[in-house]
Write a protein that holds these residues in place. Structure first.
Motif, PDB file in Angstrom:
ATOM      1  N   GLN A  10      22.492 -12.393-109.096  1.00 30.82           N
ATOM      2  CA  GLN A  10      22.210 -13.418-108.096  1.00 30.82           C
ATOM      3  C   GLN A  10      22.989 -13.198-106.796  1.00 30.82           C
ATOM      4  O   GLN A  10      22.489 -13.476-105.705  1.00 30.82           O
ATOM      5  N   ALA A  11      24.186 -12.673-106.900  1.00 28.56           N
ATOM      6  CA  ALA A  11      25.047 -12.522-105.726  1.00 28.56           C
ATOM      7  C   ALA A  11      24.541 -11.499-104.728  1.00 28.56           C
ATOM      8  O   ALA A  11      25.031 -11.458-103.596  1.00 28.56           O
ATOM      9  N   VAL A  12      23.564 -10.677-105.115  1.00 23.69           N
ATOM     10  CA  VAL A  12      23.075  -9.635-104.193  1.00 23.69           C
ATOM     11  C   VAL A  12      21.661  -9.917-103.707  1.00 23.69           C
ATOM     12  O   VAL A  12      21.045  -9.083-103.048  1.00 23.69           O
ATOM     13  N   GLN A  13      21.153 -11.094-104.005  1.00 23.47           N
ATOM     14  CA  GLN A  13      19.830 -11.475-103.499  1.00 23.47           C
ATOM     15  C   GLN A  13      19.917 -11.838-102.011  1.00 23.47           C
ATOM     16  O   GLN A  13      20.942 -12.362-101.573  1.00 23.47           O
ATOM     17  N   PRO A  14      18.878 -11.590-101.210  1.00 21.22           N
ATOM     18  CA  PRO A  14      17.630 -10.913-101.559  1.00 21.22           C
ATOM     19  C   PRO A  14      17.792  -9.399-101.611  1.00 21.22           C
ATOM     20  O   PRO A  14      18.669  -8.844-100.941  1.00 21.22           O
ATOM     21  N   ILE A  15      16.940  -8.760-102.361  1.00 23.95           N
ATOM     22  CA  ILE A  15      16.991  -7.316-102.548  1.00 23.95           C
ATOM     23  C   ILE A  15      16.234  -6.624-101.418  1.00 23.95           C
ATOM     24  O   ILE A  15      15.178  -7.087-100.990  1.00 23.95           O
ATOM     25  N   ALA A  16      16.768  -5.518-100.939  1.00 26.22           N
ATOM     26  CA  ALA A  16      16.131  -4.778 -99.851  1.00 26.22           C
ATOM     27  C   ALA A  16      14.737  -4.317-100.270  1.00 26.22           C
ATOM     28  O   ALA A  16      14.518  -3.932-101.420  1.00 26.22           O
ATOM     29  N   PRO A  17      13.766  -4.343 -99.338  1.00 24.66           N
ATOM     30  CA  PRO A  17      12.373  -4.021 -99.693  1.00 24.66           C
ATOM     31  C   PRO A  17      12.158  -2.573-100.115  1.00 24.66           C
ATOM     32  O   PRO A  17      11.210  -2.277-100.828  1.00 24.66           O
ATOM     33  N   ASN A  18      13.022  -1.670 -99.672  1.00 28.76           N
ATOM     34  CA  ASN A  18      12.840  -0.252 -99.997  1.00 28.76           C
ATOM     35  C   ASN A  18      13.771   0.230-101.107  1.00 28.76           C
ATOM     36  O   ASN A  18      14.097   1.414-101.202  1.00 28.76           O
ATOM     37  N   THR A  19      14.192  -0.701-101.945  1.00 31.64           N
ATOM     38  CA  THR A  19      15.090  -0.362-103.053  1.00 31.64           C
ATOM     39  C   THR A  19      14.466   0.719-103.936  1.00 31.64           C
ATOM     40  O   THR A  19      13.271   0.680-104.247  1.00 31.64           O
ATOM     41  N   ILE A  20      15.276   1.675-104.344  1.00 34.33           N
ATOM     42  CA  ILE A  20      14.813   2.783-105.175  1.00 34.33           C
ATOM     43  C   ILE A  20      14.594   2.315-106.614  1.00 34.33           C
ATOM     44  O   ILE A  20      15.420   1.583-107.164  1.00 34.33           O
ATOM     45  N   HIS A  21      13.493   2.741-107.197  1.00 38.57           N
ATOM     46  CA  HIS A  21      13.256   2.500-108.618  1.00 38.57           C
ATOM     47  C   HIS A  21      12.920   3.818-109.286  1.00 38.57           C
ATOM     48  O   HIS A  21      11.970   4.497-108.899  1.00 38.57           O
ATOM     49  N   THR A  22      13.705   4.194-110.274  1.00 42.67           N
ATOM     50  CA  THR A  22      13.511   5.438-111.008  1.00 42.67           C
ATOM     51  C   THR A  22      12.783   5.141-112.310  1.00 42.67           C
ATOM     52  O   THR A  22      13.222   4.295-113.099  1.00 42.67           O
ATOM     53  N   ASP A  23      11.660   5.827-112.536  1.00 45.35           N
ATOM     54  CA  ASP A  23      10.860   5.546-113.733  1.00 45.35           C
ATOM     55  C   ASP A  23      11.506   6.165-114.977  1.00 45.35           C
ATOM     56  O   ASP A  23      12.509   6.876-114.896  1.00 45.35           O
ATOM     57  N   ALA A 233      29.768   5.716 -92.410  1.00 42.41           N
ATOM     58  CA  ALA A 233      29.372   4.848 -93.533  1.00 42.41           C
ATOM     59  C   ALA A 233      30.409   3.762 -93.762  1.00 42.41           C
ATOM     60  O   ALA A 233      31.601   3.958 -93.545  1.00 42.41           O
ATOM     61  N   GLY A 234      29.923   2.615 -94.204  1.00 39.13           N
ATOM     62  CA  GLY A 234      30.806   1.538 -94.606  1.00 39.13           C
ATOM     63  C   GLY A 234      30.900   1.470 -96.110  1.00 39.13           C
ATOM     64  O   GLY A 234      30.620   2.444 -96.814  1.00 39.13           O
ATOM     65  N   HIS A 235      31.300   0.311 -96.617  1.00 41.96           N
ATOM     66  CA  HIS A 235      31.398   0.114 -98.053  1.00 41.96           C
ATOM     67  C   HIS A 235      29.997   0.083 -98.662  1.00 41.96           C
ATOM     68  O   HIS A 235      29.021  -0.298 -98.012  1.00 41.96           O
ATOM     69  N   ALA A 236      29.889   0.489 -99.922  1.00 45.33           N
ATOM     70  CA  ALA A 236      28.639   0.406-100.687  1.00 45.33           C
ATOM     71  C   ALA A 236      27.494   1.150-100.019  1.00 45.33           C
ATOM     72  O   ALA A 236      26.354   0.715-100.073  1.00 45.33           O
ATOM     73  N   PHE A 237      27.799   2.319 -99.460  1.00 44.38           N
ATOM     74  CA  PHE A 237      26.746   3.065 -98.763  1.00 44.38           C
ATOM     75  C   PHE A 237      25.730   3.667 -99.730  1.00 44.38           C
ATOM     76  O   PHE A 237      24.651   4.093 -99.302  1.00 44.38           O
ATOM     77  N   TYR A 238      26.051   3.707-101.024  1.00 43.43           N
ATOM     78  CA  TYR A 238      25.079   4.212-102.002  1.00 43.43           C
ATOM     79  C   TYR A 238      24.173   3.106-102.538  1.00 43.43           C
ATOM     80  O   TYR A 238      23.180   3.383-103.191  1.00 43.43           O
ATOM     81  N   ALA A 239      24.494   1.855-102.265  1.00 41.32           N
ATOM     82  CA  ALA A 239      23.788   0.713-102.857  1.00 41.32           C
ATOM     83  C   ALA A 239      22.465   0.480-102.128  1.00 41.32           C
ATOM     84  O   ALA A 239      22.383  -0.304-101.179  1.00 41.32           O
ATOM     85  N   ASP A 240      21.405   1.139-102.593  1.00 40.94           N
ATOM     86  CA  ASP A 240      20.116   1.115-101.889  1.00 40.94           C
ATOM     87  C   ASP A 240      19.452  -0.250-101.891  1.00 40.94           C
ATOM     88  O   ASP A 240      18.498  -0.477-101.151  1.00 40.94           O
ATOM     89  N   ARG A 242      21.015  -2.972-100.971  1.00 43.09           N
ATOM     90  CA  ARG A 242      21.777  -3.816-100.052  1.00 43.09           C
ATOM     91  C   ARG A 242      21.675  -3.296 -98.618  1.00 43.09           C
ATOM     92  O   ARG A 242      21.380  -2.120 -98.384  1.00 43.09           O
ATOM     93  N   PRO A 243      21.972  -4.165 -97.633  1.00 41.27           N
ATOM     94  CA  PRO A 243      21.916  -3.729 -96.230  1.00 41.27           C
ATOM     95  C   PRO A 243      22.926  -2.631 -95.886  1.00 41.27           C
ATOM     96  O   PRO A 243      22.774  -1.942 -94.878  1.00 41.27           O
ATOM     97  N   SER A 244      23.960  -2.462 -96.708  1.00 43.75           N
ATOM     98  CA  SER A 244      24.992  -1.455 -96.466  1.00 43.75           C
ATOM     99  C   SER A 244      24.518  -0.025 -96.725  1.00 43.75           C
ATOM    100  O   SER A 244      25.217   0.935 -96.372  1.00 43.75           O
ATOM    101  N   TYR A 245      23.362   0.138 -97.310  1.00 42.33           N
ATOM    102  CA  TYR A 245      22.847   1.450 -97.719  1.00 42.33           C
ATOM    103  C   TYR A 245      22.705   2.403 -96.539  1.00 42.33           C
ATOM    104  O   TYR A 245      22.164   2.054 -95.496  1.00 42.33           O
ATOM    105  N   LYS A 246      23.210   3.618 -96.735  1.00 44.16           N
ATOM    106  CA  LYS A 246      23.093   4.695 -95.745  1.00 44.16           C
ATOM    107  C   LYS A 246      22.413   5.868 -96.438  1.00 44.16           C
ATOM    108  O   LYS A 246      23.050   6.624 -97.179  1.00 44.16           O
ATOM    109  N   PRO A 247      21.097   6.033 -96.241  1.00 46.74           N
ATOM    110  CA  PRO A 247      20.345   6.999 -97.052  1.00 46.74           C
ATOM    111  C   PRO A 247      20.828   8.437 -96.934  1.00 46.74           C
ATOM    112  O   PRO A 247      20.860   9.165 -97.939  1.00 46.74           O
ATOM    113  N   ILE A 248      21.216   8.881 -95.752  1.00 42.65           N
ATOM    114  CA  ILE A 248      21.650  10.269 -95.596  1.00 42.65           C
ATOM    115  C   ILE A 248      22.956  10.497 -96.353  1.00 42.65           C
ATOM    116  O   ILE A 248      23.105  11.459 -97.124  1.00 42.65           O
ATOM    117  N   GLU A 249      23.910   9.595 -96.147  1.00 46.77           N
ATOM    118  CA  GLU A 249      25.193   9.715 -96.838  1.00 46.77           C
ATOM    119  C   GLU A 249      25.033   9.533 -98.344  1.00 46.77           C
ATOM    120  O   GLU A 249      25.696  10.219 -99.137  1.00 46.77           O
TER     121      GLU A 249
END
Length: 267
Positions: A10-23, A233-240, A242-249
Motif C-alpha cells: 500500500q505504501a508504494v501506490q499508485p504504481i507507475a504505468p510502465n512497471t516491468i512484469h516478468t512472465d 541517480a537518486g535512491h531506489a533507481f532500480y525500482a521500476d 516508482r517515480p525514482s526509477y532510472k531505466p539506463i542506470e
C-alpha cells in the motif's frame, strides 16, 4: 506464515504505468515455507523448470517486504538461470503490506527486526535451497535493495558461505542499537565475500561522504569489493514501479550484477 502481499504494498501506490512484469514462461515460481529455528517463514522462489544444483541467490527485500516488485526481481534472476529466493524477513514483527505510511512501517515493524534474526533467516533460506536439491552450495550469493542493501553488506561479513553479494543503495552508516549493533561502514574492512555496491549520486538519504568513506575502507582492505556511483541517480533507481526509477542506470546495474556474479563463480 502467509504471503505478506498480493500485488504491491500500500505504501508504494499508485504504481507507475510502465512497471516491468516478468512472465513465468520456462520457470517454476511459487510460494514456499522456509523452516527456521523458531518456526517457518514465508518465501517466494523462482527457478528454471527442471533445474537442479543451480547457482542460487537470496533476494533481500526493501522495507515493503516481498511484494510484487521483489517477486519480479526473483523471476528476472531465474530467467538468467538462477534459483532466486525472496524470504519475508518481517513476518514475526508484523505485516507491512497494508501500511500506507513509510514512517509507520519503520516505527511499527522495521525498527523491531533484529539483524541477527535476518542473518539467520538468510542461512535458513540457503539451507532450504540446498536440502531441496535445487541449489549448488558452492554457488551462492545475496543481493538486496535499500533496507536489503544494508543487510547484504552485513551478511557478507557474517559468513564465508557465499561467493558474492550485490548491495543496491543500502544505508552505510547510522546509529547503532542492541538490535542493530553494526553498520556496513563497521564491517567493510572484514568482508568474507566480494560485494559490489550500486549507489546513486543524488541519493538524499545516503550522503556521498559516507559512500566515499566506505570506498576508502574497501580500498585499504585490498580486496575486490567496490562501490559504483551513478552520478545522476537518486535512491531506489532500480525500482521500476516508482517515480525514482532510472531505466539506463537500472539496466546497467542489473548487467553489473550479472557480471559480478559470473566473475565470482555464481553462474
Amino acid at each position: 506464515m502467509a504471503s505478506p502481499a498480493n500485488g504491491y504494498a500500500q505504501a508504494v501506490q499508485p504504481i507507475a504505468p510502465n512497471t516491468i512484469h516478468t512472465d513465468t514462461e520456462g520457470l517454476i515460481a511459487e510460494d514456499i515455507q522456509i523452516p527456521t529455528s523458531d518456526g517457518a517463514i514465508y518465501g517466494y522462489y523462482a527457478a528454471p523448470e527442471g533445474g537442479q544444483s543451480l547457482p542460487t541467490i537470496v533476494v533481500i527485500h526493501e522495507i515493503f517486504s516481498v511484494h510484487e516488485h521483489i517477486k519480479d526481481v526473483a523471476r528476472r534472476l531465474a530467467k538468467l538461470g538462477y534459483l532466486a529466493i525472496a524470504p519475508d524477513f518481517f513476518g514475526r514483527q508484523g505485516d507491512v503490506s497494508q501500511l500506507a505510511d513509510h514512517q509507520q512501517i519503520f516505527t511499527e515493524v522495521v525498527s523491531k527486526v533484529p539483524d541477527a534474526q535476518v542473518l539467520s533467516d538468510i542461512d535458513a533460506a540457503f539451507d532450504w535451497a540446498t536440502q531441496s536439491g535445487l541449489a549448488d552450495p558452492a554457488r551462492l550469493a545475496v543481493t538486496g535493495f535499500c533496507w536489503g542493501g544494508r543487510l547484504t553488506w552485513l551478511y557478507a561479513a557474517h559468513t564465508d558461505r557465499i561467493q558474492a553479494g550485490v548491495a543496491w543503495y543500502g544505508r552505510l552508516a547510522s546509529k547503532t542499537d542492541p538490535l542493530h549493533p553494526q553498520q556496513p561502514i563497521d564491517v567493510a574492512a572484514h568482508l568474507k565475500a566480494p560485494v559490489l555496491g550500486l549507489y546513486g549520486g543524488q541519493d538524499a538519504g545516503i550522503p556521498q561522504d559516507q559512500v566515499s568513506a566506505v570506498q576508502e575502507i574497501l580500498k585499504d582492505a585490498g580486496g575486490p569489493s567496490r562501490i559504483h556511483v551513478y552520478p545522476e541517480a537518486g535512491h531506489a533507481f532500480y525500482a521500476d514501479y516508482r517515480p525514482s526509477y532510472k531505466p539506463i542506470e537500472a539496466e546497467d546495474g542489473f548487467t553489473s550484477l550479472r557480471d559480478w556474479l559470473r566473475t565470482y563463480g555464481v553462474s
